[in-house]
Structures are given as C-alpha cells and as structure tokens.
Design a protein around this motif. Structure first.
Motif, PDB file in Angstrom:
ATOM      1  N   LYS A 256       0.857  -1.186   0.000  1.00 56.95           N
ATOM      2  CA  LYS A 256       0.000   0.000   0.000  1.00 56.95           C
ATOM      3  C   LYS A 256       0.896   1.241   0.000  1.00 56.95           C
ATOM      4  O   LYS A 256       1.905   1.293   0.699  1.00 56.95           O
ATOM      5  CB  LYS A 256      -0.908   0.022   1.231  1.00 56.95           C
ATOM      6  CG  LYS A 256      -2.025  -1.007   1.209  1.00 56.95           C
ATOM      7  CD  LYS A 256      -3.078  -0.666   0.169  1.00 56.95           C
ATOM      8  CE  LYS A 256      -4.198  -1.697   0.132  1.00 56.95           C
ATOM      9  NZ  LYS A 256      -4.970  -1.737   1.382  1.00 56.95           N
ATOM     10  N   LEU A 257       0.495   2.221  -0.795  1.00 51.47           N
ATOM     11  CA  LEU A 257       1.211   3.481  -0.871  1.00 51.47           C
ATOM     12  C   LEU A 257       0.271   4.612  -0.495  1.00 51.47           C
ATOM     13  O   LEU A 257      -0.857   4.695  -1.009  1.00 51.47           O
ATOM     14  CB  LEU A 257       1.775   3.728  -2.270  1.00 51.47           C
ATOM     15  CG  LEU A 257       2.827   2.746  -2.783  1.00 51.47           C
ATOM     16  CD1 LEU A 257       2.153   1.622  -3.581  1.00 51.47           C
ATOM     17  CD2 LEU A 257       3.858   3.450  -3.645  1.00 51.47           C
ATOM     18  N   TYR A 258       0.748   5.483   0.391  1.00 46.06           N
ATOM     19  CA  TYR A 258      -0.038   6.634   0.833  1.00 46.06           C
ATOM     20  C   TYR A 258       0.766   7.901   0.586  1.00 46.06           C
ATOM     21  O   TYR A 258       1.997   7.894   0.617  1.00 46.06           O
ATOM     22  CB  TYR A 258      -0.377   6.517   2.322  1.00 46.06           C
ATOM     23  CG  TYR A 258      -1.286   5.359   2.639  1.00 46.06           C
ATOM     24  CD1 TYR A 258      -2.667   5.494   2.550  1.00 46.06           C
ATOM     25  CD2 TYR A 258      -0.761   4.123   3.017  1.00 46.06           C
ATOM     26  CE1 TYR A 258      -3.514   4.428   2.839  1.00 46.06           C
ATOM     27  CE2 TYR A 258      -1.595   3.053   3.298  1.00 46.06           C
ATOM     28  CZ  TYR A 258      -2.967   3.207   3.205  1.00 46.06           C
ATOM     29  OH  TYR A 258      -3.794   2.155   3.474  1.00 46.06           O
ATOM     30  N   CYS A 259       0.055   9.010   0.357  1.00 41.56           N
ATOM     31  CA  CYS A 259       0.735  10.249   0.004  1.00 41.56           C
ATOM     32  C   CYS A 259       0.004  11.455   0.571  1.00 41.56           C
ATOM     33  O   CYS A 259      -1.227  11.449   0.706  1.00 41.56           O
ATOM     34  CB  CYS A 259       0.827  10.371  -1.518  1.00 41.56           C
ATOM     35  SG  CYS A 259       1.793  11.777  -2.117  1.00 41.56           S
ATOM     36  N   SER A 260       0.765  12.481   0.887  1.00 37.12           N
ATOM     37  CA  SER A 260       0.222  13.786   1.254  1.00 37.12           C
ATOM     38  C   SER A 260      -0.592  14.365   0.094  1.00 37.12           C
ATOM     39  O   SER A 260      -0.310  14.090  -1.070  1.00 37.12           O
ATOM     40  CB  SER A 260       1.385  14.730   1.579  1.00 37.12           C
ATOM     41  OG  SER A 260       0.995  16.085   1.504  1.00 37.12           O
ATOM     42  N   PRO A 261      -1.576  15.223   0.389  1.00 37.41           N
ATOM     43  CA  PRO A 261      -2.343  15.867  -0.690  1.00 37.41           C
ATOM     44  C   PRO A 261      -1.654  17.098  -1.271  1.00 37.41           C
ATOM     45  O   PRO A 261      -2.198  17.720  -2.194  1.00 37.41           O
ATOM     46  CB  PRO A 261      -3.647  16.256   0.017  1.00 37.41           C
ATOM     47  CG  PRO A 261      -3.227  16.533   1.424  1.00 37.41           C
ATOM     48  CD  PRO A 261      -2.142  15.529   1.716  1.00 37.41           C
ATOM     49  N   LEU A 262      -0.506  17.482  -0.751  1.00 31.99           N
ATOM     50  CA  LEU A 262       0.206  18.639  -1.287  1.00 31.99           C
ATOM     51  C   LEU A 262       0.923  18.240  -2.566  1.00 31.99           C
ATOM     52  O   LEU A 262       1.557  17.184  -2.637  1.00 31.99           O
ATOM     53  CB  LEU A 262       1.181  19.198  -0.258  1.00 31.99           C
ATOM     54  CG  LEU A 262       0.537  19.635   1.076  1.00 31.99           C
ATOM     55  CD1 LEU A 262       1.570  20.286   1.979  1.00 31.99           C
ATOM     56  CD2 LEU A 262      -0.637  20.581   0.844  1.00 31.99           C
TER      57      LEU A 262
ATOM     58  N   PRO B 255       3.234  -1.409 -10.234  1.00 32.73           N
ATOM     59  CA  PRO B 255       2.336  -1.589 -11.388  1.00 32.73           C
ATOM     60  C   PRO B 255       1.312  -0.452 -11.485  1.00 32.73           C
ATOM     61  O   PRO B 255       0.882   0.101 -10.475  1.00 32.73           O
ATOM     62  CB  PRO B 255       1.639  -2.921 -11.079  1.00 32.73           C
ATOM     63  CG  PRO B 255       2.549  -3.627 -10.125  1.00 32.73           C
ATOM     64  CD  PRO B 255       3.217  -2.562  -9.317  1.00 32.73           C
ATOM     65  N   ASP B 256       0.939  -0.102 -12.695  1.00 33.67           N
ATOM     66  CA  ASP B 256      -0.030   0.980 -12.911  1.00 33.67           C
ATOM     67  C   ASP B 256      -1.355   0.707 -12.206  1.00 33.67           C
ATOM     68  O   ASP B 256      -2.067   1.649 -11.821  1.00 33.67           O
ATOM     69  CB  ASP B 256      -0.278   1.173 -14.404  1.00 33.67           C
ATOM     70  CG  ASP B 256       0.937   1.736 -15.124  1.00 33.67           C
ATOM     71  OD1 ASP B 256       1.803   2.325 -14.452  1.00 33.67           O
ATOM     72  OD2 ASP B 256       1.028   1.578 -16.356  1.00 33.67           O
ATOM     73  N   SER B 257      -1.689  -0.563 -12.055  1.00 32.73           N
ATOM     74  CA  SER B 257      -2.955  -0.921 -11.429  1.00 32.73           C
ATOM     75  C   SER B 257      -2.949  -0.655  -9.919  1.00 32.73           C
ATOM     76  O   SER B 257      -4.008  -0.616  -9.287  1.00 32.73           O
ATOM     77  CB  SER B 257      -3.265  -2.401 -11.675  1.00 32.73           C
ATOM     78  OG  SER B 257      -2.225  -3.217 -11.155  1.00 32.73           O
ATOM     79  N   GLN B 258      -1.762  -0.463  -9.332  1.00 32.03           N
ATOM     80  CA  GLN B 258      -1.652  -0.208  -7.893  1.00 32.03           C
ATOM     81  C   GLN B 258      -1.567   1.301  -7.677  1.00 32.03           C
ATOM     82  O   GLN B 258      -0.549   1.918  -7.910  1.00 32.03           O
ATOM     83  CB  GLN B 258      -0.423  -0.901  -7.309  1.00 32.03           C
ATOM     84  CG  GLN B 258      -0.344  -0.800  -5.789  1.00 32.03           C
ATOM     85  CD  GLN B 258       0.844  -1.557  -5.233  1.00 32.03           C
ATOM     86  OE1 GLN B 258       1.557  -2.246  -5.953  1.00 32.03           O
ATOM     87  NE2 GLN B 258       1.077  -1.428  -3.939  1.00 32.03           N
ATOM     88  N   ARG B 259      -2.649   1.890  -7.235  1.00 30.71           N
ATOM     89  CA  ARG B 259      -2.751   3.342  -7.148  1.00 30.71           C
ATOM     90  C   ARG B 259      -2.433   3.834  -5.733  1.00 30.71           C
ATOM     91  O   ARG B 259      -2.862   3.228  -4.748  1.00 30.71           O
ATOM     92  CB  ARG B 259      -4.149   3.795  -7.561  1.00 30.71           C
ATOM     93  CG  ARG B 259      -4.457   3.507  -9.023  1.00 30.71           C
ATOM     94  CD  ARG B 259      -5.950   3.468  -9.287  1.00 30.71           C
ATOM     95  NE  ARG B 259      -6.612   4.737  -9.073  1.00 30.71           N
ATOM     96  CZ  ARG B 259      -6.853   5.638 -10.028  1.00 30.71           C
ATOM     97  NH1 ARG B 259      -6.489   5.389 -11.285  1.00 30.71           N
ATOM     98  NH2 ARG B 259      -7.476   6.759  -9.763  1.00 30.71           N
ATOM     99  N   THR B 260      -1.688   4.907  -5.663  1.00 29.52           N
ATOM    100  CA  THR B 260      -1.389   5.535  -4.380  1.00 29.52           C
ATOM    101  C   THR B 260      -2.625   6.228  -3.836  1.00 29.52           C
ATOM    102  O   THR B 260      -3.372   6.860  -4.586  1.00 29.52           O
ATOM    103  CB  THR B 260      -0.247   6.557  -4.544  1.00 29.52           C
ATOM    104  OG1 THR B 260       0.940   5.886  -4.973  1.00 29.52           O
ATOM    105  CG2 THR B 260       0.034   7.290  -3.239  1.00 29.52           C
ATOM    106  N   MET B 261      -2.839   6.138  -2.523  1.00 26.03           N
ATOM    107  CA  MET B 261      -3.968   6.782  -1.868  1.00 26.03           C
ATOM    108  C   MET B 261      -3.518   8.096  -1.229  1.00 26.03           C
ATOM    109  O   MET B 261      -2.586   8.117  -0.413  1.00 26.03           O
ATOM    110  CB  MET B 261      -4.553   5.880  -0.782  1.00 26.03           C
ATOM    111  CG  MET B 261      -5.639   6.518   0.062  1.00 26.03           C
ATOM    112  SD  MET B 261      -7.169   6.874  -0.858  1.00 26.03           S
ATOM    113  CE  MET B 261      -7.845   5.200  -0.998  1.00 26.03           C
TER     114      MET B 261
END
Length: 268
Positions: free
Chosen positions: A128-134, A150-156
């Motif tokens: 799982k990948l998580y990211c700041s909204p900035l 993979p492109d199918s694995q989207r960061t949240m």
C-alpha cells in the motif's frame, strides 16, 4: 482503558542510531538495511512474517518506507529567515513555494533509482502506498515509483499525511477537484474536503497536534491493511511526527530521502 501503542523494532536499519541536522543520509546503501547479504530482503521478509505469525492477534509488525520531498527555499534562505519571513510569502520571484523544483525532481529520480537497484535483490514492494495531498509530495511519489509499482496499484492520497499546517503558504493545499483533475491516476480518500479546512494564516500546528494526525494514520493502517510493507510520501514534519509516535531516535532526514523502519503495534 486499552490503547494502541507503537514502537520501532531495532536491529534492522542503520537509521535507528539517529542523526542530527546535517548528519543523516538521504539514501544510504540498501535504504540503510544492516544486512548486506544478497538474500537481505528475503531474510527481512521472513523475519517480519515470523514476528507476525508468532504474535498475539492484537500485535502486528509492518515495515514503513517514509519518503520526503525537497525544500529548496528553506535551504536557500536558512531555517530562521524561512520561518520568520519567506514562508509567509508565495515565492521570491525565482521559486514558487509548494512546487517541486528541478532539484526535487532529481532527488525523486534518485529515490526511484534506489528502488530499482534494490529490486535486483528482491526488495519487497509496498503493498500500500499513501501520500500527502500537497502537490510537491504527489509529484515526488509519481516520479519515485514510476515503473516500480504496477499501474494498477494506485497511491492513496490522505489529508493526515500533509505537512505541518498553518502560516506557511506552501502548506495550504489545492482543492480536491484540482487534485482529482491533475493526478487522475491517484486515489483520494473520501474524507478529503473540497477546500482546505485546516490551514490557518495565523496559527501554526504544534508537534502535539501533528502527532495526533500521525496516530490516526497508523491506526487506520494497522486496522485496515493486511499488507506488511507500506510507503508514505510526505514531508519533514510528517517524518518527525512518525519518529516521535513510534519512539524512534531523532533522525533529521535530508530532503529527497527515504527512512525505513519496522514498527510494532500492540494494545497496552
């Protein structure tokens, strides 16, 4: 009343020894993993598996890779002048605060190359990948993991991974609509409001307040995610909050760096 607690598990990464300002490495060899063997990441995975299978249901172990974007403006003017004056402006005529600079892109590419190098030794990719909204953090995440994940694995994208908020103009985020339209390959948590409701032009968030946000992130992940390897792409304030919450020794992570850690979650 029972409470979820967190602590770093030592013996895995050199960063556990701590580092003051100017002493820490952004991207040490093997991301700082102490084990130098060719089977190092397989061994780490096996150790985390063993810790989880041999622990009570209320105890979990996860490996976090916490990445930090660049901050050229603070480096340009120094922390004191940045905090007292320049951070309250929108730019200086050469740089626009909040945007990823050429240097920042290069740093993200260096992190990308570090992941690519360790893939040769079967480093476990974040489940799982998580990211700041900035936006500067989102761009950093995009460059870092391009063709790695993979492109199918989207960061949240989640609100609580944003930088210490308030006063500094670069820490006011864009609207949800802007983020959706600019980064269509990212997921956004449903809780993210359209407008930035947290940024205050007069009041800067305290360590205690950002630590509460960090705890909410960890609670969400340990409650919902079965994955043992997690990525955060965020900011210096988030890195510091993470270290405080899990009782990790202070480590001043340079911009563009990644700090990994094994974290134990348990009910106390």
């Amino acid at each position: 009343m029972s409470r979820r607690s967190y602590e770093v598990v030592e013996g895995f990464f050199v960063q556990e020894l701590g580092a003051r300002y100017g002493q820490g490495e952004a991207l040490p060899a093997r991301f700082g993993l102490i084990d130098r063997s060719e089977d190092r990441w397989k061994t780490l995975r096996e150790k985390i598996d063993q810790l989880n299978t041999s622990s009570p249901v209320s105890t979990q172990y996860k490996v976090f890779f916490v990445g930090r974007h660049d901050n050229v403006a603070e480096a340009k003017y120094g922390t004191e002048r940045w905090n007292n004056y320049w951070s309250k402006e929108n730019g200086d005529g050469e740089l626009i605060w909040g945007q990823l600079t050429t240097l920042g892109k290069g740093q993200a590419e260096a992190a990308h190359n570090a992941w690519k190098e360790e893939r040769r030794f079967d480093i476990p990719l974040p489940g799982k990948l998580y990211c700041s909204p900035l936006t500067r953090a989102i761009h950093t995440n995009k460059i870092t993991f391009d063709s790695i994940i993979p492109d199918s694995q989207r960061t949240m994208i989640i609100e609580n991974l944003r930088e210490t908020t308030g006063v500094h103009t670069c820490d006011k985020r864009r609207t949800r609509t802007y983020i959706e339209q600019t980064f269509p390959n990212f997921d956004i948590e449903k809780e993210l409001a359209e407008e930035d409701e947290l940024w205050d032009p007069e009041v800067r968030e305290t360590h205690t307040q950002i630590d509460v946000r960090m705890r909410h992130v960890l609670e969400m992940i340990f409650d919902r995610d079965q994955d043992q390897f997690i990525s955060f792409t965020a900011h210096g304030g988030i890195v510091s909050a993470m270290l405080r919450v899990v009782n990790h020794k202070q480590y001043i992570l340079p911009t563009g760096g990644v700090i990994p850690m094994v974290v134990k979650s348990y009910i106390s």
